[in-house]
Each structure stands twice: as structure tokens, then as C-alpha cells.
Scaffold this motif. Structure first.
Motif, PDB file in Angstrom:
ATOM      1  N   MET A   1       1.023  -1.122  -0.441  1.00 45.77           N
ATOM      2  CA  MET A   1      -0.142   0.126   0.067  1.00 45.77           C
ATOM      3  C   MET A   1       1.009   1.540   0.164  1.00 45.77           C
ATOM      4  O   MET A   1       1.894   1.453   1.215  1.00 45.77           O
ATOM      5  N   LYS A   2       0.420   1.902  -0.827  1.00 49.84           N
ATOM      6  CA  LYS A   2       1.175   3.503  -0.725  1.00 49.84           C
ATOM      7  C   LYS A   2       0.987   3.907  -0.392  1.00 49.84           C
ATOM      8  O   LYS A   2      -0.055   4.276  -1.020  1.00 49.84           O
ATOM      9  N   LEU A   3       1.802   5.342   0.376  1.00 51.45           N
ATOM     10  CA  LEU A   3       1.298   6.503   0.747  1.00 51.45           C
ATOM     11  C   LEU A   3       0.556   7.298  -0.216  1.00 51.45           C
ATOM     12  O   LEU A   3       1.269   7.974  -1.506  1.00 51.45           O
ATOM     13  N   ASN A   4       0.133   8.585   0.365  1.00 56.30           N
ATOM     14  CA  ASN A   4      -0.633   9.849  -0.900  1.00 56.30           C
ATOM     15  C   ASN A   4       0.491  11.064  -0.170  1.00 56.30           C
ATOM     16  O   ASN A   4      -0.289  12.124   0.482  1.00 56.30           O
ATOM     17  N   ASN A   5       0.681  11.374  -1.741  1.00 52.13           N
ATOM     18  CA  ASN A   5       1.697  12.437  -1.845  1.00 52.13           C
ATOM     19  C   ASN A   5       0.951  14.117  -1.790  1.00 52.13           C
ATOM     20  O   ASN A   5       1.696  15.060  -1.430  1.00 52.13           O
ATOM     21  N   SER A   6      -0.329  14.012  -2.342  1.00 53.22           N
ATOM     22  CA  SER A   6      -1.063  14.736  -2.840  1.00 53.22           C
ATOM     23  C   SER A   6      -1.984  15.413  -1.835  1.00 53.22           C
ATOM     24  O   SER A   6      -2.788  16.433  -1.772  1.00 53.22           O
ATOM     25  N   ILE A   7      -1.758  15.116  -0.429  1.00 54.41           N
ATOM     26  CA  ILE A   7      -3.224  15.266   0.470  1.00 54.41           C
ATOM     27  C   ILE A   7      -1.579  16.827   1.924  1.00 54.41           C
ATOM     28  O   ILE A   7      -0.360  15.940   1.291  1.00 54.41           O
ATOM     29  N   SER A   8      -2.810  17.060   2.401  1.00 55.67           N
ATOM     30  CA  SER A   8      -1.817  17.966   3.405  1.00 55.67           C
ATOM     31  C   SER A   8      -1.334  17.027   4.429  1.00 55.67           C
ATOM     32  O   SER A   8       0.047  17.479   5.187  1.00 55.67           O
ATOM     33  N   THR A   9      -2.444  15.889   4.603  1.00 58.93           N
ATOM     34  CA  THR A   9      -1.307  15.272   5.549  1.00 58.93           C
ATOM     35  C   THR A   9      -0.294  14.559   5.787  1.00 58.93           C
ATOM     36  O   THR A   9       0.185  14.141   4.562  1.00 58.93           O
ATOM     37  N   PRO A  10       0.424  14.703   6.817  1.00 61.20           N
ATOM     38  CA  PRO A  10       1.602  13.964   6.470  1.00 61.20           C
ATOM     39  C   PRO A  10       1.927  12.636   6.339  1.00 61.20           C
ATOM     40  O   PRO A  10       1.583  11.484   7.209  1.00 61.20           O
ATOM     41  N   LEU A  11       3.605  12.225   5.120  1.00 60.48           N
ATOM     42  CA  LEU A  11       3.089  10.698   5.149  1.00 60.48           C
ATOM     43  C   LEU A  11       3.182  10.387   6.360  1.00 60.48           C
ATOM     44  O   LEU A  11       3.105   8.928   7.085  1.00 60.48           O
ATOM     45  N   TYR A  12       4.144  10.818   7.564  1.00 60.09           N
ATOM     46  CA  TYR A  12       4.549  10.148   8.377  1.00 60.09           C
ATOM     47  C   TYR A  12       3.213   9.655   9.420  1.00 60.09           C
ATOM     48  O   TYR A  12       2.885   8.662  10.247  1.00 60.09           O
ATOM     49  N   ASP A  13       2.048  10.844   9.582  1.00 54.75           N
ATOM     50  CA  ASP A  13       0.635  10.488  10.158  1.00 54.75           C
ATOM     51  C   ASP A  13       0.183   9.658   8.954  1.00 54.75           C
ATOM     52  O   ASP A  13      -1.368   8.480  10.232  1.00 54.75           O
ATOM     53  N   GLN A  14      -0.020   9.005   7.970  1.00 54.46           N
ATOM     54  CA  GLN A  14      -0.946   8.600   6.721  1.00 54.46           C
ATOM     55  C   GLN A  14      -0.007   7.054   7.175  1.00 54.46           C
ATOM     56  O   GLN A  14      -0.373   6.270   7.941  1.00 54.46           O
ATOM     57  N   CYS A  41       9.409   0.475   4.475  1.00 56.77           N
ATOM     58  CA  CYS A  41       9.966   1.365   3.790  1.00 56.77           C
ATOM     59  C   CYS A  41       9.647   0.335   2.293  1.00 56.77           C
ATOM     60  O   CYS A  41       9.071   0.932   1.215  1.00 56.77           O
ATOM     61  N   GLU A  42       9.594  -0.628   1.713  1.00 56.47           N
ATOM     62  CA  GLU A  42       9.796  -1.083   0.389  1.00 56.47           C
ATOM     63  C   GLU A  42       7.555  -1.639   0.306  1.00 56.47           C
ATOM     64  O   GLU A  42       6.838  -1.162  -0.038  1.00 56.47           O
ATOM     65  N   ILE A  43       7.211  -1.836   2.043  1.00 50.38           N
ATOM     66  CA  ILE A  43       6.335  -1.838   1.631  1.00 50.38           C
ATOM     67  C   ILE A  43       4.894  -0.840   1.344  1.00 50.38           C
ATOM     68  O   ILE A  43       4.057  -1.255   0.238  1.00 50.38           O
ATOM     69  N   TYR A  44       5.879   0.288   1.874  1.00 53.50           N
ATOM     70  CA  TYR A  44       4.460   1.299   1.952  1.00 53.50           C
ATOM     71  C   TYR A  44       5.016   2.677   1.406  1.00 53.50           C
ATOM     72  O   TYR A  44       4.327   3.602   0.917  1.00 53.50           O
ATOM     73  N   GLY A  45       6.537   2.239   0.378  1.00 50.37           N
ATOM     74  CA  GLY A  45       6.877   3.195  -0.165  1.00 50.37           C
ATOM     75  C   GLY A  45       7.179   4.525   0.299  1.00 50.37           C
ATOM     76  O   GLY A  45       6.649   5.932  -0.259  1.00 50.37           O
ATOM     77  N   VAL A  46       7.676   4.700   1.306  1.00 47.64           N
ATOM     78  CA  VAL A  46       8.306   5.495   1.740  1.00 47.64           C
ATOM     79  C   VAL A  46       9.079   5.706   2.489  1.00 47.64           C
ATOM     80  O   VAL A  46      10.582   4.711   2.767  1.00 47.64           O
ATOM     81  N   SER A  47      10.550   6.927   2.876  1.00 47.22           N
ATOM     82  CA  SER A  47      11.727   6.910   3.259  1.00 47.22           C
ATOM     83  C   SER A  47      11.977   7.102   4.904  1.00 47.22           C
ATOM     84  O   SER A  47      11.241   6.271   5.962  1.00 47.22           O
ATOM     85  N   ARG A  48      13.314   6.457   5.063  1.00 45.46           N
ATOM     86  CA  ARG A  48      13.444   5.443   6.008  1.00 45.46           C
ATOM     87  C   ARG A  48      13.273   6.818   7.364  1.00 45.46           C
ATOM     88  O   ARG A  48      12.470   6.737   8.260  1.00 45.46           O
ATOM     89  N   ILE A  49      13.291   8.360   7.143  1.00 52.77           N
ATOM     90  CA  ILE A  49      13.042   9.068   8.622  1.00 52.77           C
ATOM     91  C   ILE A  49      11.432   9.190   8.197  1.00 52.77           C
ATOM     92  O   ILE A  49      11.134   9.253   9.938  1.00 52.77           O
ATOM     93  N   THR A  50      11.049   8.428   7.227  1.00 49.79           N
ATOM     94  CA  THR A  50       8.847   8.894   7.309  1.00 49.79           C
ATOM     95  C   THR A  50       8.869   7.752   8.444  1.00 49.79           C
ATOM     96  O   THR A  50       7.866   7.431   9.475  1.00 49.79           O
ATOM     97  N   VAL A  51       9.578   6.266   8.329  1.00 53.60           N
ATOM     98  CA  VAL A  51       9.189   5.567   9.420  1.00 53.60           C
ATOM     99  C   VAL A  51       9.620   5.684  10.456  1.00 53.60           C
ATOM    100  O   VAL A  51       8.848   4.786  11.365  1.00 53.60           O
ATOM    101  N   ARG A  52      10.686   6.308  10.813  1.00 53.12           N
ATOM    102  CA  ARG A  52      10.955   5.419  12.694  1.00 53.12           C
ATOM    103  C   ARG A  52      10.384   6.895  12.478  1.00 53.12           C
ATOM    104  O   ARG A  52       9.265   6.883  14.202  1.00 53.12           O
ATOM    105  N   ARG A  53       9.721   8.619  12.185  1.00 51.74           N
ATOM    106  CA  ARG A  53       8.740   9.129  12.956  1.00 51.74           C
ATOM    107  C   ARG A  53       7.598   8.459  12.559  1.00 51.74           C
ATOM    108  O   ARG A  53       7.330   8.792  14.159  1.00 51.74           O
TER     109      ARG A  53
END
Length: 242
Positions: A1-14, A41-53
């Protein structure tokens, strides 16, 4: 499942919300290890920083826990345990809809030392059954329980203890002993887990354990047995009804 970069909610909150939903839906079950950072990171298509947060926030909220050298795990819901209850482990957990089981670690005859003798009100060196069991809830190790019984009062007791038989059922049906629910003595302390305890309870050496020493009495206020059990403090909430 990928997160949505086009909305205002930060990726880490998603990502936090997705993991919360996955826990509620038991995609990630209580007590299970979460995928590691690289896998997330691979499952959700995000950076390591996002995952750690996201993981840090969920850890601070009490949904996840980090274990040194093991990874990140979904926290287990605490089991409330009534302090004045003398219900056996099997009966208590069946009342809660849990699936209790036991593994006998030690079952041996010893001689009562001064502490055991005083607790059971028997002479020193009286034959005593020492029973040590590892208790499970839904196949997860929950507590180590060590009990002592006078073999003069309960002869041949060991032959009646099977791994998943209720101790108090044995005492009542075989030895005609009735518990006194208003007469128990408990001492509760917090101790660090030893190496053996950590291995048995799936925790780290030095993690805090509730250490509960108990004497249970019969209807005539005669001691039935002593008991010591140790369980991880994050798994149980001790309650008092007044």
C-alpha cells in the motif's frame, strides 16, 4: 500500500494510521514483531525517516515497543488481575474468554526449609511438593508460578497434576479442600528478570517483573499452599475492589 503525497496530511501521520488500522484488523497481532525499517519502507513506499517518525510516535503512544536487538513489537493489552481473588489461573482466564495452558518445568519432592515451614505451618524438613509451571495465555508465556504443598496433608499430589488441569479442581475433588476467598496473604514487589526468567517469559534480562508471594488458606484458615509468581509488568494491571 502506497501513501498519498497529494494530500496535506504528513506521510508519517498517514503511515501511523495505516499501522494502527493494521493492528486493529490483526494484520499485525499483539506480541508480534513488526517488519523492520527496510521492509516497511518497501511495503509503504516511504523513506526511512518517515518510518522512524511513525514508529517513534506509536511507541510513545504505547501501541508499539522496541526491544534491543530484536526489533519493534505490537504491545499486548494488559490483563487486569484482581488482587484479592484466589481464583486459579485456569478458571480466571476462562472467565475472561482467554485460552490458558501450562507447562510443568519442575515437579519434585523437597524438605521444607524454615521459610516454607513457617508459611505452611508445618515442621521444618516435612516433605513438600515443589511445583514450577510456565503459564500461557493464548499460547503466549504469561507467568512463572512456583508453589509448595505439604505432602503429609496432600499425599501423592504430584500424580494428579497434569499440565492443563486446574490445581484448585484437584484440591477440591481429590482432597475435599475448599478455598477461603477472604483469607489470602500477598506480598507484591517489582524485581528485575533473571536470565532464566527472561528466556521463559520472552523478555530482556533486567526487565521489570511483578513478583507476588501468596499464601492461600482453606475454609478453616489452614494454609493450603504457598505461591510465587512472576509476570512482566507491562502485561498485567493489578486491581483492588473496595
Amino acid at each position: 500500500m502506497k501513501l498519498n503525497n497529494s494530500i496535506s496530511t504528513p506521510l508519517y501521520d498517514q503511515l501511523k494510521q495505516i499501522i494502527k488500522d493494521s493492528i486493529l484488523q490483526e494484520v499485525y497481532k499483539q506480541g508480534e514483531r513488526l517488519p523492520n525499517e527496510t521492509e516497511l519502507c518497501e511495503i509503504y513506499g516511504v523513506s526511512r525517516i518517515t518510518v522512524r517518525r511513525a514508529i517513534q510516535d506509536l511507541t510513545e503512544e504505547g501501541l508499539l515497543e522496541r526491544r534491543q536487538g530484536k526489533g519493534t513489537f505490537v504491545m499486548r493489552t494488559k490483563l487486569a488481575r484482581e488482587l484479592v481473588s484466589v481464583d486459579g489461573f485456569t478458571d480466571f482466564n476462562k472467565q475472561l474468554g482467554k485460552n490458558p495452558s501450562k507447562r510443568i518445568l519442575v515437579c519434585e519432592e523437597i524438605k521444607a526449609n524454615p521459610i516454607i515451614a513457617e508459611s505452611l505451618k508445618i515442621p521444618i524438613d516435612t516433605p513438600v511438593l515443589r511445583l514450577v509451571r510456565l503459564m500461557f495465555i493464548n499460547d503466549y508465556p504469561f507467568t512463572i508460578d512456583e508453589t509448595h504443598y505439604s505432602l503429609e496433608r496432600f499425599p501423592d499430589l504430584a500424580s494428579h497434576f497434569l499440565e492443563n488441569v486446574s490445581t484448585y479442581d484437584v484440591l477440591k475433588k481429590i482432597y475435599n479442600v475448599n478455598l477461603n476467598s477472604s483469607s489470602t496473604h500477598k506480598i507484591i514487589t517489582v524485581v528485575p528478570a533473571t536470565g532464566h526468567e527472561a528466556a521463559s517469559l520472552d523478555c530482556e534480562i533486567g526487565d521489570t517483573l511483578f513478583n507476588i508471594d501468596k499464601i492461600v488458606y482453606d475454609e478453616n484458615k489452614v494454609p493450603i499452599h504457598t505461591s510465587n509468581f512472576k509476570t512482566r509488568t507491562e502485561l498485567i494491571a493489578l486491581t483492588i475492589t473496595t
